[in-house]
Structure formats: C-alpha cells, structure tokens
Enzyme design. Structure first.
Site, mmCIF file in Angstrom:
data_model
loop_
_atom_site.group_PDB
_atom_site.id
_atom_site.type_symbol
_atom_site.label_atom_id
_atom_site.label_comp_id
_atom_site.label_asym_id
_atom_site.label_seq_id
_atom_site.Cartn_x
_atom_site.Cartn_y
_atom_site.Cartn_z
ATOM 1 N N HIS A 219 56.222 18.666 25.252
ATOM 2 C CA HIS A 219 57.475 17.921 25.163
ATOM 3 C C HIS A 219 57.158 16.435 25.106
ATOM 4 C CE1 HIS A 219 57.331 16.643 29.409
ATOM 5 N NE2 HIS A 219 57.121 17.904 29.751
ATOM 6 N N CYS A 235 52.543 20.633 32.017
ATOM 7 C CA CYS A 235 52.914 20.523 30.614
ATOM 8 C C CYS A 235 52.054 19.478 29.907
ATOM 9 C CB CYS A 235 54.385 20.150 30.476
ATOM 10 S SG CYS A 235 55.498 21.538 30.745
#
Length: 259
Positions: A219, A235
């Site tokens: 992301h 992440c």
C-alpha cells in the site's frame, strides 16, 4: 515506537481495518456449491481464504523458487486436497475480498494443480482438480528485497521499475518467501493509501491486527520519509508510482519476498 504507532488511523498497516469489514460471520461453516467432481459436504470444511488457518495440507518447500506464472481461477467453489485423489481438506471459493480468486500453480500432474493458498500458515498449498478452472499466465513478478528495502517489478526479463520501500520492523517483520497478489481493494478510509493490495501471506508475529487476520499487503504512504526504513507492522509501503504499477498487475501474479 515505530512510526505506525503514532497515528491511530494510519497505523493499520496490515490492512485489518479494511479486511475486517468484509469478514464473513463464519467462513468455515458457510454453505457453498462445489464444482463438478467434488462430492463432499462443504459445510464440514474450512474455506481457503485469508481469514482462515488450514491443517493437513502440504507446505511449499521451494520457498524462494521462481514460479512459472501459471495462475488458475475456480469459476465456482472447488475442493482442496492434500493429495490428488484423497479426501478434501478445504474449499477454495471463487471470490474473496471482493476480487476473483486467482492462485499460482506450484506443481502440476495430469488433471490436477497444486496451488499456493492465501490462508495461514504461510506457504500452505493444496491440490485442486484442473477440470472447470480458468487458466492464465502472468508475465509479471514483484520482488521485494528486505535487506536493501527495494521493490522491483519485472515483465518477463524486462525490468518495469525499482523503488525504495518501507518494510516491517524488527518486532513485526515482513514475512519472507514466495506469495502472490490476492486482491485489489479501495479502502473507505484513504488517509494513508488510495489502494490496498493484499497478498497471500500473513504477519509471522501478529495473529491479528485491528480485529483482522494480519494479512500483509502493498500500500502507499503519505510521508515519504519512511521509504528505506524498517518501520511497518509487516506490510510493504510503496511510493505512488510503484502502487500504480502494482495495481495494474494481474491477480495471482507471483511475489517474492527475500531477506
């Protein structure tokens, strides 16, 4: 404290806030219709989704091997087996997280494919019958090198681009090994990223995050100072251009996360 902890909304680096909203009440007991050839009571089996943990299925032993790029999609829910011709151990739904389920093939036998699954434990695989599957090949692959904090996207032998990224911190590392692009999501809260790209892998240290399953994702991030640092909850935060390129990759595209 890592940067994630300083912002309550932006701290949801494992996409749990987005995933939990779409979590079914009981993924293991939801009635489903199996594809041709699968004679089993589906309600007795867990679904192979990012929300579940599976047992009795083989692990991917070639953790850093290069995948062929062959990906398959079940048009309907199919049974998943530990061995071809054995008893079903799970089911693989046609959709999850609002996207079609495309999974990469790691081994093929006549009439069967062994595929990477998006469930826990990481690197779990299963056999599904070839009949009734849609098949494609992705020429792309994404490679994350945690040591140098670099993301490279390849189109066959051609480099599409390389970017400096942010990865998991020492207590919440980004999991290593080969995985795949699981879904494409547009979160309701776009404060930190307009898109979230969940992968078929989970945090090795966080069983849950914000009520979700600890799914790791690509992301974006608004603060450019994080790139090149190990500060996330697992992440991989990527620059805007990299996010745009990743969002254009076919679902099921192989992703290799190397130390």
């Amino acid at each position: 404290m890592p940067l994630d902890a300083s912002r309550r909304l932006i701290g949801a680096a494992l996409v749990a806030m987005s995933l939990v909203a779409s979590t079914p009440a009981s993924v293991a007991a939801s009635p489903v219709t199996l594809a041709v050839g699968a004679s089993v009571t589906a309600t007795a089996l867990p679904q192979a989704t990012t929300f579940t943990e599976l047992s009795g299925l083989p692990q991917d032993t070639d953790t850093y091997g290069k995948l062929s790029g062959v990906v398959v999609h079940p048009a309907r829910t199919v049974a998943v087996y530990a061995l071809p011709g054995g008893k079903p151990a799970a089911t693989l739904p046609a959709k999850q997280l609002g996207s079609q389920t495309w999974v990469p093939v790691v081994e093929a036998r006549k009439g069967w494919y062994r595929v990477l699954l998006p469930s826990k434990p990481n690197h779990v695989t299963g056999w599904i019958k070839a009949k009734g599957l849609k098949k494609a090949r992705s020429r792309y692959r994404a490679i994350v090198k945690l040591g140098t904090r670099q993301l490279t996207v390849m189109n066959a032998s051609k480099k599409v681009g390389t970017w400096t990224v942010a990865v998991g911190g020492s207590e919440t590392p980004t999991p290593v090994g080969r995985t795949f692009m699981l879904a494409l999501m547009s979160p309701k809260e776009k404060a930190y990223s307009p898109l979230i790209l969940p992968l078929g892998t989970h945090s090795p240290t966080l069983d849950t995050f914000g009520g979700g399953p600890g799914t790791v994702a690509f992301h974006g991030w608004p603060d450019l100072k994080v790139f090149g640092k190990a500060v996330t909850h697992g992440c991989v935060r990527v620059p805007a251009r990299a996010l745009k390129v990743l969002a254009g990759l076919p679902l099921g595209t192989p992703v290799l996360i190397a130390p």
